[in-house]
Design a protein around this motif. Structure first.
Motif, PDB file in Angstrom:
ATOM      1  N   TYR A  32     -13.959  -1.853  18.631  1.00  0.00           N
ATOM      2  CA  TYR A  32     -13.570  -1.452  17.278  1.00  0.00           C
ATOM      3  C   TYR A  32     -14.073  -2.455  16.238  1.00  0.00           C
ATOM      4  CZ  TYR A  32     -10.941   0.121  13.279  1.00  0.00           C
ATOM      5  OH  TYR A  32     -10.615   0.577  12.020  1.00  0.00           O
TER       6      TYR A  32
ATOM      7  N   GLU B 256      -6.577  -2.207   1.732  1.00  0.00           N
ATOM      8  CA  GLU B 256      -7.006  -1.578   2.972  1.00  0.00           C
ATOM      9  C   GLU B 256      -7.903  -2.514   3.786  1.00  0.00           C
ATOM     10  OE1 GLU B 256      -6.808  -0.028   0.090  1.00  0.00           O
ATOM     11  OE2 GLU B 256      -5.871   1.937   0.368  1.00  0.00           O
TER      12      GLU B 256
ATOM     13  N   ARG C  26      -4.074   3.591  -8.723  1.00  0.00           N
ATOM     14  CA  ARG C  26      -3.891   2.224  -8.219  1.00  0.00           C
ATOM     15  C   ARG C  26      -4.576   1.228  -9.153  1.00  0.00           C
ATOM     16  NH1 ARG C  26      -5.374  -0.070  -2.642  1.00  0.00           N
ATOM     17  NH2 ARG C  26      -4.357   1.778  -1.782  1.00  0.00           N
TER      18      ARG C  26
ATOM     19  N   PRO D  21     -11.674   6.967  -3.779  1.00  0.00           N
ATOM     20  CA  PRO D  21     -10.787   8.125  -3.842  1.00  0.00           C
ATOM     21  C   PRO D  21      -9.593   8.003  -2.894  1.00  0.00           C
ATOM     22  CG  PRO D  21     -13.000   8.753  -3.092  1.00  0.00           C
ATOM     23  CD  PRO D  21     -13.029   7.292  -3.350  1.00  0.00           C
ATOM     24  N   LEU D  22      -8.597   8.826  -3.189  1.00  0.00           N
ATOM     25  CA  LEU D  22      -7.365   8.838  -2.408  1.00  0.00           C
ATOM     26  C   LEU D  22      -7.502   9.845  -1.262  1.00  0.00           C
ATOM     27  CD1 LEU D  22      -4.519   7.522  -2.722  1.00  0.00           C
ATOM     28  CD2 LEU D  22      -3.812   9.594  -3.920  1.00  0.00           C
TER      29      LEU D  22
ATOM     30  N   SER E   6      -0.758   8.006   2.348  1.00  0.00           N
ATOM     31  CA  SER E   6      -2.112   8.109   1.809  1.00  0.00           C
ATOM     32  C   SER E   6      -2.719   6.720   1.700  1.00  0.00           C
ATOM     33  CB  SER E   6      -2.086   8.814   0.456  1.00  0.00           C
ATOM     34  OG  SER E   6      -1.159   8.191  -0.397  1.00  0.00           O
ATOM     35  N   LEU E   7      -3.999   6.690   1.382  1.00  0.00           N
ATOM     36  CA  LEU E   7      -4.692   5.417   1.195  1.00  0.00           C
ATOM     37  C   LEU E   7      -5.990   5.664   0.439  1.00  0.00           C
ATOM     38  CD1 LEU E   7      -7.072   5.910   3.396  1.00  0.00           C
ATOM     39  CD2 LEU E   7      -5.488   4.865   4.981  1.00  0.00           C
ATOM     40  N   HIS E   8      -6.665   4.590   0.088  1.00  0.00           N
ATOM     41  CA  HIS E   8      -7.953   4.714  -0.598  1.00  0.00           C
ATOM     42  C   HIS E   8      -9.088   4.378   0.361  1.00  0.00           C
ATOM     43  CE1 HIS E   8      -6.581   5.192  -4.796  1.00  0.00           C
ATOM     44  NE2 HIS E   8      -5.492   4.621  -4.323  1.00  0.00           N
TER      45      HIS E   8
ATOM     46  N   SER F 234       0.936   3.928  -3.137  1.00  0.00           N
ATOM     47  CA  SER F 234       0.690   5.357  -2.898  1.00  0.00           C
ATOM     48  C   SER F 234       1.833   6.193  -3.462  1.00  0.00           C
ATOM     49  CB  SER F 234       0.562   5.649  -1.398  1.00  0.00           C
ATOM     50  OG  SER F 234      -0.534   4.946  -0.860  1.00  0.00           O
TER      51      SER F 234
ATOM     52  N   ASN G 178      -9.450   2.989   7.991  1.00  0.00           N
ATOM     53  CA  ASN G 178      -8.331   2.409   7.234  1.00  0.00           C
ATOM     54  C   ASN G 178      -7.004   3.001   7.699  1.00  0.00           C
ATOM     55  OD1 ASN G 178     -10.113   0.876   5.769  1.00  0.00           O
ATOM     56  ND2 ASN G 178      -9.984   2.094   3.899  1.00  0.00           N
TER      57      ASN G 178
ATOM     58  N   MET H 154     -18.683   2.574  -2.608  1.00  0.00           N
ATOM     59  CA  MET H 154     -18.805   3.866  -3.312  1.00  0.00           C
ATOM     60  C   MET H 154     -20.266   4.294  -3.396  1.00  0.00           C
ATOM     61  SD  MET H 154     -16.044   5.290  -3.951  1.00  0.00           S
ATOM     62  CE  MET H 154     -16.554   6.621  -5.034  1.00  0.00           C
TER      63      MET H 154
ATOM     64  N   GLU I 267       1.477   6.383  -7.097  1.00  0.00           N
ATOM     65  CA  GLU I 267       0.338   7.223  -7.495  1.00  0.00           C
ATOM     66  C   GLU I 267       0.692   8.705  -7.552  1.00  0.00           C
ATOM     67  OE1 GLU I 267      -3.882   5.916  -6.237  1.00  0.00           O
ATOM     68  OE2 GLU I 267      -2.547   4.950  -4.803  1.00  0.00           O
TER      69      GLU I 267
ATOM     70  N   LEU J  94       0.826  -1.213   0.000  1.00  0.00           N
ATOM     71  CA  LEU J  94       0.000   0.000   0.000  1.00  0.00           C
ATOM     72  C   LEU J  94       0.862   1.266   0.000  1.00  0.00           C
ATOM     73  CD1 LEU J  94      -3.187   0.470   2.094  1.00  0.00           C
ATOM     74  CD2 LEU J  94      -1.547   2.296   1.911  1.00  0.00           C
TER      75      LEU J  94
END
Lengths: 318, 93, 250
Positions: free
Chosen positions: C134, C34, A96, B5-6, B24-26, A87, B36, A303, A90, A83
């Motif tokens: 959590y 993630e 990605r 999105p990022l 960063s991450l998505h 990033s 996340n 989304m 990117e 990850l």
């Protein structure tokens, strides 16, 4: 921009790198620099993600709870490292999604070592000790690479990886302190992983055309052969310490060079695996493809939900 | 469908320190970005507080502007204490 | 007394062990990185709790027992986990619904276990309750996303709920070890939060636009050691090393 202008920009760019300045995402950079970095960083990211698979296979079969949590955390770290690296890639203007497409279509490469099968528990030791050991040699050198986001990802990764190699070596040590069955298992794993680990450093310098350019951009700090030698020198005493024999009859300390001499790598095997015909190339990509395809509806759902929710944030506490 | 999105992630490592950009991450939404970030960037107790910001919401200065933005500060020596000449006998000022 | 307590610890810990094992199968195969990392974190929390429980059980049992003899060397009918946690990762909706149905129970269970008259169990719960809070937040968020996401995610989430709901009632059954220890204030009387449990999950299902199944019959058995057919395969894999190479140090 005229050719002259580009040339002068490039000269200044190269000068900045020579002065140990970092290049950041929005800075002007030669197109070749951008492309090379996207390729190398994403290759590195893909290696982390595909690298989860051989060890991931053993999470459900670890012999003890202590080993299970350690392995689970290690494989998870590899996901994290993938990850960070995606990033970093990117920031160079590629998404990605596009990077993953390149992996799944076979267009992008990843480290060939993960196309070898993990057959026994001792392979978890050998992978952590040798494969992570080899990877760390490369990665430590990259901390000072010229591209800022890549360098920062490497700092974080190296810090986190410090336990990975120890984890692997400790597994080998426990096996060598165990029964004959266990010692055989450890030696067998070393026999199978030794040569592929040496191949991880890539072709011989004479056959590695990108080296000079990569050196200038600090994408490489040492050549393939230098790193390979350093790895052998570092690893042999570690093997001896716990009574493992390196599977190489030509291996011998060279007092003049102050390095170990070692035997010839089977380059035919190397190119066979790189070109997609190793023992597990198909199944590794297939596993990635399956996860990505089966995840599509999940990603879409999140989304769609986010879009619906943008005006109504109320929720029940659980 | 399109990728999540990022988001940029900022972590405060302990109270008293500022949040620092760590990567960063998505994520599909803010809540998920926060979760996340917690799972990805604080696996080793790196933080006590997290900010997440959609990357697209960040306005950044351009490197081409850096001369006009940052160079003028370089010759304002009077903003620094060493600009002022005081007698050596005077301690601690 | 000690025997009943060891039995009870297994009843509690086996849920985490088997659910952790299921989550471990997914590491490296999540819908994206993630989410993969997040699910593994939950697995790690569960295994961490398992180790604390079994280390305590081993201390009570004495002799050559260890956390690993408890985790790896019992026979199938000696595992006392509920049927819910052994259900497979059919798809991400099953994984999330299974997690959610367990987490909402687990958080309430841990809150009560903190009050146990057994100090070690109370301490394990005091540490674990934050982790589980959590988990519940994570899985509830995902139930909402899947239920109220796309048509396909809704259909899959509803299917998973329909198939898994039948295993919820068993969470509130008491096996012998629990019956023995509830009155002594050691075991948690799970019946006391049963209605709260259902209220909470139903509220989340309603937000997630999911229909609560009209369930007349519930499945049970795991807590008495009578498992589903999945369990044999789970144990075959989990116990592989310890069974093939007995009595070795790893």
């Amino acid at each position: 921009m005229s050719e002259m202008e580009i040339k002068s920009l490039e000269e200044r760019f190269n000068q900045r790198i020579a002065n140990d300045e970092k290049i950041e995402a929005k800075d002007w950079m030669p197109e070749k620099y951008r492309k090379t970095h996207i390729r190398q960083i994403s290759q590195h990211a893909h290696s982390e993600i595909v690298g989860m698979l051989p060890e991931g296979n053993w999470i459900t079969r670890c012999p003890t709870l202590r080993r299970k949590v350690a392995l689970l955390a290690k494989v998870q770290d590899e996901g994290g490292h993938g990850l960070y690296l995606y990033s970093a890639a990117e920031t160079l203007g590629i998404s990605r999604e596009e990077l993953i497409e390149q992996l799944l279509s076979g267009e992008a490469k990843y480290s060939s070592i993960f196309n070898y099968p993990a057959l026994t528990w001792a392979d978890m030791g050998a992978i952590g000790w040798l494969v992570d050991g080899a990877a760390i040699m490369n990665q430590v050198a990259l901390i000072n690479t010229s591209y800022g986001p890549y360098s920062r990802a490497m700092i974080r990764i190296c810090k986190e990886e410090s336990f990975h190699q120890r984890q692997g070596y400790e597994i080998m040590m426990a096996l060598m302190n165990g029964t004959q069955d266990q010692r055989d298992m450890a030696q067998d794993a070393l026999n199978r992983w030794w040569w592929p680990s040496l191949m991880m450093f890539g072709p011989r310098d004479a056959e590695s055309p990108n080296t000079e350019q990569s050196m200038r951009w600090k994408l490489k700090r040492k050549t393939n052969d230098e790193l390979r030698q350093a790895f052998v020198d570092q690893t042999v005493p570690q093997a001896e310490l716990i009574g493992l024999r390196i599977p190489d009859d030509k291996l011998k300390w060279n007092e003049d060079r102050k390095h170990y001499d070692f035997g010839d790598i089977d380059w035919e095997e190397f190119w066979q695996v790189v070109n997609g015909h190793g023992p597990c190339n198909k199944q590794r990509l297939e596993a990635r493809r399956k996860a990505h395809e089966e995840g599509a509806w999940v990603r879409d759902a999140a989304m769609a939900y986010a879009e619906k929710q943008s005006n109504k944030p109320l929720r029940v506490a659980v | 469908m399109k990728d999540w999105p990022l988001w940029e992630v900022f972590i405060r490592s302990k109270n008293g320190l500022e949040h620092r950009h760590c990567g960063s991450l998505h994520a599909a939404d803010a809540q998920m970005a926060l979760e996340n970030a917690r799972d990805v960037y604080t696996r080793r107790s790196e933080g006590v507080s997290i900010w997440v910001v959609p990357s697209a919401m960040i306005t950044a200065s351009q490197p081409e502007e850096s001369a006009e933005l940052f160079d003028p500060a370089a010759d304002k020596a009077y903003r620094h204490p060493t600009f002022y000449v005081l007698p050596d006998e005077l301690k601690h000022m | 007394m000690s025997k009943a307590l060891i039995q009870y610890i297994c009843t509690v810990a086996d849920n985490n062990l088997i659910l952790g094992q299921r989550l471990g199968e997914l590491c490296g195969h999540g819908p994206n990185i993630e989410t993969d990392i997040a699910l593994t974190n939950i697995g790690l929390d569960l295994f961490g709790q398992v180790r604390s429980y079994f280390q305590y059980a081993a201390k009570l049992e004495g002799g050559n027992s260890s956390e690993d003899t408890f985790a790896f060397l019992r026979k199938e009918n000696e595992y006392k986990n509920v049927l819910l946690v052994e259900q497979p990762n059919t798809d991400f909706a099953y994984t999330i619904l299974r997690q959610f149905l367990y987490d909402v129970y687990h958080i309430r269970f841990m809150e009560h276990l903190q009050q146990s008259n057994d100090e070690t169990l109370a301490a394990i719960a005091a540490k674990g309750v934050k982790e589980v809070a959590y988990h519940a937040r994570f899985s509830a968020d995902w139930v909402r996303r899947l239920g109220d996401g796309t048509k396909e995610s809704h259909r899959r989430a509803q299917q998973a709920l329909d198939d898994l709901y039948t295993y919820t009632d068993e969470l509130f059954h008491h096996n012998e070890s629990e019956l023995n220890l509830v009155n002594e204030g050691i075991a948690v009387n799970t019946a006391q939060f049963k209605s709260d449990y259902y209220q909470t999950i139903h509220a989340v299902f309603s937000e997630a636009t999911l229909q609560v199944p009209d369930q007349k019959y519930f499945l049970k058995g795991g807590k008495k050691g009578i498992h589903s057919e999945h369990m044999g395969y789970i144990l075959t894999e989990m116990q592989y090393m310890q069974r093939t190479y007995p009595n070795m140090q790893w």
